[in-house]
Scaffold this active site. Structure first.
Site, mmCIF file in Angstrom:
data_model
loop_
_atom_site.group_PDB
_atom_site.id
_atom_site.type_symbol
_atom_site.label_atom_id
_atom_site.label_comp_id
_atom_site.label_asym_id
_atom_site.label_seq_id
_atom_site.Cartn_x
_atom_site.Cartn_y
_atom_site.Cartn_z
ATOM 1 N N SER A 1 0.778 -1.241 0.000
ATOM 2 C CA SER A 1 0.000 0.000 0.000
ATOM 3 C C SER A 1 0.807 1.288 0.000
ATOM 4 C CB SER A 1 -0.941 -0.004 1.212
ATOM 5 O OG SER A 1 -1.827 -1.091 1.137
ATOM 6 N N THR A 2 2.113 1.214 0.162
ATOM 7 C CA THR A 2 2.908 2.443 0.129
ATOM 8 C C THR A 2 2.731 3.206 -1.186
ATOM 9 O OG1 THR A 2 4.759 1.015 -0.485
ATOM 10 C CG2 THR A 2 4.704 1.818 1.781
#
Length: 709
Positions: free
Chosen positions: A396-397
């Site tokens: 998700s970064t």
């Protein structure tokens, strides 16, 4: 009376003439004698003087440039060492062997490089009569019939070599073996070019006695050589790069390239990373010496054309105090994480710290746990190279890039909302967030790391229409659209760092709708820690993708470990500027700030309340193991990542963390957050200490090995 006077006058004239003739005769005699001396006694000397010729100019190597950290601390230096050299001035094989024999009595030379062929060649030279008997007259006649002169000599020599027995070689004494080792160095050099005979462990006694006997050792000299030394031991060693030894000289695969650039065959050159990338700067200006030779090729005199200058120095962007601290944190947290269940595949972690405004790399750290072949124990090794040469699913970064891609393609606007609930697509497992959030906007989707928000954004980019339990046709051009927009941040492309070997990452080949959604949450393509650092820096600074670099300045060499005048200062370079409307990137910055500072943010438990006001994004990716343990290939694992910057309102440092294969099963060791928190704390603590004028003390002796349980 008058007649007598006249007679006397007449007799005086011939006497004066005779005297004059006699003087002239003496002068001519001296001249003839002098000519005879010149012709007979010194004739050969003058003839050689007349016939002497200028040989090619010889370039003598100089020490390489040094490397300093951003604060002026020496990182890579040159340590002087005594050396004994030999220059082949056209000596014959016999003359060289005689010199080698004399030198062997004065120094100890290891014979570990002496080969059987070396010993056989020496045996032939020193036992000519026995060598002749190895080939019979009949065989010589047969060979003479078959081969021309040159080929005949080669065949005879090879036949002689083949027939030298082990017993013949066993008769060679230890002293003779040492002579062979020295002679081997003599003949491995090039004419008029000094060749290192010994530069390791030359004792003061050896150096002194050779210096005293140079008149008996033609071609031999005592000098000072140098060796690379590393002030911080193995820290960053892989990134600093390597240099060839004086034995190896130019790399065989690049010899033509270097020879065309005026290198000598036995020059030492950079073989990897910074040493190789900045070879033109570090190798220096070699001393030039012109050798004047006679017709036989022997040196009559030498003329120094230029003294030469050691290589220019590099000032790195790396802060070594910070680097040591970051490496220690990674080591400690890796060992701590290994105490959690399901971490048998965890063996590495990476951190990159970068100035988001200039692209300067402040810390480039990677650590890897490996099993020592010698001890059988596990130990920690440097793997800073992995920050840009290895890539992983990061999770998700990357969602900040997904939101901005949605803005740029027009499928969402700042404040747009979607309903977060599981998506059911025919033929695909349910696509959902870690929990259902209901109606959620873009900034809060980043805060809580909503997958479903990103899925809906990707579906719209793909011109699809979600119908529960139905099929989901999409325009597969959406894969290229998302990747092209991601590349604006440095994701999936080379960042441009001034180090060779950077990897782009793996791009998935499937175009199924489910994989498009995976791409939007960082679980399809792979990225490096360096790419993540460039990506988050682009968000932090307002949309400029900065080129990362390890070298800040190039400086003239100075005596001791002082910094010289600046030759070149590496200027910040903007690779591209995001095409954004007002408020777009601020929306992502707000979401990143919520992640770390607002209740409910996925990282607030680690960064909430920090005085340096951080912002960032966490990441967890379901992936497959692709490490060194072959029996676990393609096992299901979880990769952890983190990106961040601080302060959020005026960023001065950007950070990326990747912990591949962090765990299997359901126990999250949170290694990414633990490492990230400690690293940012350390950065600002170090800044505070320096502002207060306090000395920064580093303990470089970190625990680097641990027995397996």
């Amino acid at each position: 009376m008058n007649n007598k006077k006249k007679k006397k006058k007449k007799t005086q004239v011939p006497f004066r003439l005779n005297l004059l003739f006699f003087i002239v005769f003496l002068l001519f005699s001296v001249l003839i004698l002098r000519l005879g001396v010149v012709q007979i006694v010194y004739g050969e000397d003058y003839k050689r003087e007349i016939e002497r010729t200028e040989d090619v100019t010889v370039n003598n190597p100089v020490p390489r440039g040094k490397m300093f950290d951003t604060n002026g601390k020496i990182v890579v230096d040159n340590v002087p060492e005594n050396a004994i050299t030999y220059t082949n001035n056209g000596a014959s094989q016999k003359e060289m062997l005689e010199v080698a024999g004399r030198l062997a009595k004065l120094i100890h030379k290891d014979a570990d490089k002496v080969t059987e062929r070396d010993m056989k060649d020496y045996w032939i030279v020193t036992n000519p009569k026995e060598a002749e008997k190895k080939v019979s007259e009949k065989e010589l006649e047969q060979l003479k019939v078959k081969y021309e002169d040159d080929e005949y000599d080669k065949k005879v020599y090879q036949l002689t070599l083949d027939r030298i027995t082990e017993g013949d070689l066993n008769r060679l004494s230890e002293q003779e073996i040492e002579i062979i080792a020295i002679y081997r160095e003599f003949v491995s050099g090039y004419k008029f070019t000094p060749q290192i005979v010994k530069n390791k462990d030359v004792t003061p006694e050896e150096f002194a006695v050779v210096s005293e006997n140079l008149q008996l050792l033609p071609g031999v000299d005592t000098t000072t050589d140098w060796e690379r030394s590393y002030a911080f031991s193995d820290t960053l060693r892989s990134v600093l790069g390597g240099v060839t030894t004086s034995d190896k000289g130019l790399p065989a695969e690049e010899i033509d390239y270097y020879l065309s650039r005026d290198y000598s065959r036995n020059d030492r050159v950079g073989t990897s990373y910074l040493e190789k990338q900045y070879e033109d700067v570090l190798h220096g200006q070699k001393a030039k010496v012109k050798n004047i030779t006679d017709q036989s090729g022997k040196i009559v005199s030498t003329e120094v054309i230029s003294e030469g200058q050691r290589g220019k120095d590099l000032v790195l962007t790396i802060d070594m105090d910070l680097q040591l601290t970051v490496e220690k944190i990674i080591e400690e947290e890796l060992w701590a994480a290994k105490s959690f269940p399901g971490t048998n595949l965890l063996d590495r972690a990476y951190v990159v710290l970068m100035d988001p405004n200039t692209g300067e790399i402040k810390s480039l750290a990677g650590k890897k746990i490996v099993r020592s072949e010698k001890t059988g124990k596990t130990e920690m090794q440097d793997d800073a190279l992995g920050t840009f040469t290895t890539t992983y699913n990061v999770g998700s970064t990357v969602k900040g890039a997904t939101i901005l891609t949605g803005f740029q393609t027009g499928v969402i606007r700042p404040g747009s909302s979607f309903y977060d609930a599981p998506l059911y697509i025919a033929g695909t497992p349910p696509k959902k967030s870690w929990k259902s959030f209901g109606s959620i906007n873009d900034a809060n989707a980043l805060k809580v790391s909503s997958n479903v928000y990103m899925f809906h954004t990707a579906i719209k980019i793909g011109e699809g229409r979600y119908v529960p339990h139905g099929s989901l046709p999409i325009n597969t051009d959406a894969f290229n659209t998302i990747r092209q927009h991601f590349s604006q941040f440095g994701l999936g492309v080379r960042t441009g760092i001034d180090l060779p070997g950077e990897q782009n990452g793996f791009k998935g080949t499937s175009t199924l709708p489910g994989h498009l959604m995976d791409l939007s949450i960082g679980q399809y393509d792979t990225y490096s820690a360096m790419q993540l650092a460039q990506y988050v820096s682009t968000i932090a600074n307002g949309g400029n993708r900065m080129e990362p670099h390890m070298v800040r300045e190039i400086r003239e060499p100075q005596l001791d470990n002082e910094l010289g005048p600046i030759v070149q200062e590496i200027q910040p370079k903007v690779l591209n500027r995001l095409d954004l409307e007002d408020g777009w990137i601020e929306r992502v910055q707000l979401g990143f700030k919520k992640v770390m500072q607002e209740q409910g943010g996925t990282a607030v438990g680690f960064f909430g309340g920090k005085s340096y006001s951080p912002a960032g994004k966490t990441g967890t990716a379901e992936s497959f193991y692709d490490g060194p343990l072959k029996s676990y290939k393609m096992a299901s694992v979880m990769n952890l990542s983190l990106v961040g910057y601080a302060p959020s309102d005026s960023p001065e440092i950007a950070m990326s963390v990747i912990v591949p294969w962090a765990y299997t099963g359901g126990t999250d060791n949170r290694a990414n957050l633990k490492i990230g928190e400690r690293v940012l704390d350390a950065y600002f603590e170090l800044k505070t200490q320096r502002a207060a004028g306090l000395d920064v003390e580093q303990n470089t002796e970190t625990e680097n090995s641990e027995e397996e349980e």
